[in-house]
Design a protein around this motif. Structure first.
Motif, short mmCIF file in Angstrom:
data_model
loop_
_atom_site.label_atom_id
_atom_site.label_comp_id
_atom_site.label_asym_id
_atom_site.label_seq_id
_atom_site.Cartn_x
_atom_site.Cartn_y
_atom_site.Cartn_z
N SER A 250 5.94 7.06 -2.79
CA SER A 250 4.91 8.70 -2.11
C SER A 250 4.87 9.74 -3.28
O SER A 250 6.05 9.91 -4.80
CB SER A 250 4.88 8.99 -1.10
OG SER A 250 6.33 9.36 -1.16
N GLN A 254 4.29 14.56 -0.62
CA GLN A 254 4.66 13.82 0.38
C GLN A 254 6.09 13.84 1.22
O GLN A 254 6.45 12.92 2.55
CB GLN A 254 3.95 13.06 1.08
CG GLN A 254 2.08 12.48 0.20
CD GLN A 254 1.97 11.42 0.19
OE1 GLN A 254 1.94 10.66 -1.04
NE2 GLN A 254 0.43 10.71 0.89
N THR A 257 7.74 14.77 5.07
CA THR A 257 7.28 13.87 5.98
C THR A 257 7.92 12.63 5.64
O THR A 257 7.66 11.30 6.55
CB THR A 257 4.97 13.43 5.84
OG1 THR A 257 5.21 12.59 4.61
CG2 THR A 257 4.94 14.17 5.31
#
Length: 327
Positions: A250, A254, A257
């Motif tokens: 990712s 991001q 998360t």
């Protein structure tokens, strides 16, 4: 804890106690007279010792009940007079040798470890430990402290092996293996692989990135995301942006998360890395939270940073907050 002046009961007991007999008082006075006479015969000159409190009376203009000034940012550390042995820290052969050869672990070991070096810096007894020198792991750069020299570049850098790489994926050669080791440990823990990008960025590259951010977002918002050239940790070669691959990769944005991020929060310090710009620290760092931005400070300092529960290098080294540039 018992007061140095005794409890109220003991003071009342002292006042109610019977005075010594008159003969005892005469005997004590005579003893003092004999002692003074012997001192005079022995040739001991000068005035009698005066208690410290009598030597430094409180000024009549002092206001002991005045409230302390209101603190702003991180309070400056109190610097106390250091013992001779501590004051000579920079004169120790092992310290001088470590600084001359760039052996930061040797200097830190001479201070008794990461916490020892932190205390030495805060107490002002390690002037040879220059926090503005980006060639050392302890250096600090922020919006009020530019690096020295401002156009610094590391002597060599390389892409770490065995990790997914993005743009500008280079880091100082001597610490590249720690990126690989950290990624391998995350995989072994079942938290996914750590990818890396935006390692070393030279002065001119940082200038372009800063200008682009300011042009697109405005000066205030842009400078919360991109440092000015000469004020960026990326220019040192010991800061990186990471992303998670669990299993697909990712973006850095991001990263906060991902399960990989949680592992980094708990274990990156074991490899000498810290999350530099944490959530809630913008008033101190001047930057928006960046879960992906890691900074290498070495395992010794990182262990002290983790053990002390610190969240910014400013707090760690007792430096003032740096929410904005001085101009």
């Amino acid at each position: 804890m018992t007061s140095a002046t005794g409890s109220p009961g003991s003071r009342r007991a002292a006042r109610n106690a019977a005075p010594p007999p008159r003969g005892a008082r005469r005997l004590a006075a005579a003893s003092i007279g004999v002692a003074l006479a012997v001192a005079a015969l022995a040739g001991i000159g000068g005035a009698l010792a005066v208690p410290r409190a009598a030597q430094s009376p409180v000024s009549a203009t002092a206001s002991p009940t005045a409230p302390p000034p209101t603190a702003t940012g991180i309070p400056a550390p109190t610097r106390s007079e250091a013992p001779v042995a501590e004051a000579a820290f920079c004169d120790r052969p092992e310290v001088q040798a470590g600084l001359a050869t760039g052996d930061d672990p040797a200097v830190i070991a001479a201070a008794g470890g990461g916490e020892g070096l932190r205390q030495a810096v805060i107490r002002g007894i390690a002037p040879c430990v220059n926090l503005r020198d980006p060639s050392h792991v302890w250096f600090v750069v922020n919006k009020t402290i530019p690096m020295e020299p401002i156009d610094f570049a590391p002597s060599d850098w390389v892409a770490p092996s065995g990790v997914p790489l993005g743009n500008l994926a280079a880091v100082r050669t001597d610490i590249a293996p720690t990126v690989t080791a950290m990624s391998e440990a995350s995989i072994a823990a079942g938290s996914g692989q750590i990818g890396m990008q935006n390692g070393y960025r030279g002065y001119s590259v940082q200038q372009r990135i800063h200008n682009d951010r300011v042009a697109s977002l405005g000066k205030e918002a842009g400078e919360r995301l991109a440092a000015r050239p000469g004020y960026s940790e990326h220019q040192s070669g010991i800061a990186i942006d990471v992303f998670g691959c669990t299993p697909g990769c990712s973006s850095s944005e991001q990263f906060g998360t991902t399960t990989t991020y949680q592992w980094v929060v708990e274990h990156s310090w074991e490899f000498g890395w810290i999350i530099r710009y944490e959530d809630g620290q913008t008033p101190i760092t001047g930057y928006d939270p960046e879960a992906w931005h890691l900074r290498y400070i070495g395992p010794e300092l990182a262990a002290a940073y983790h053990a002390g529960g610190f969240r910014t290098l400013e707090e760690f080294f007792g430096l003032p907050a740096a929410p904005g540039y001085l101009d």
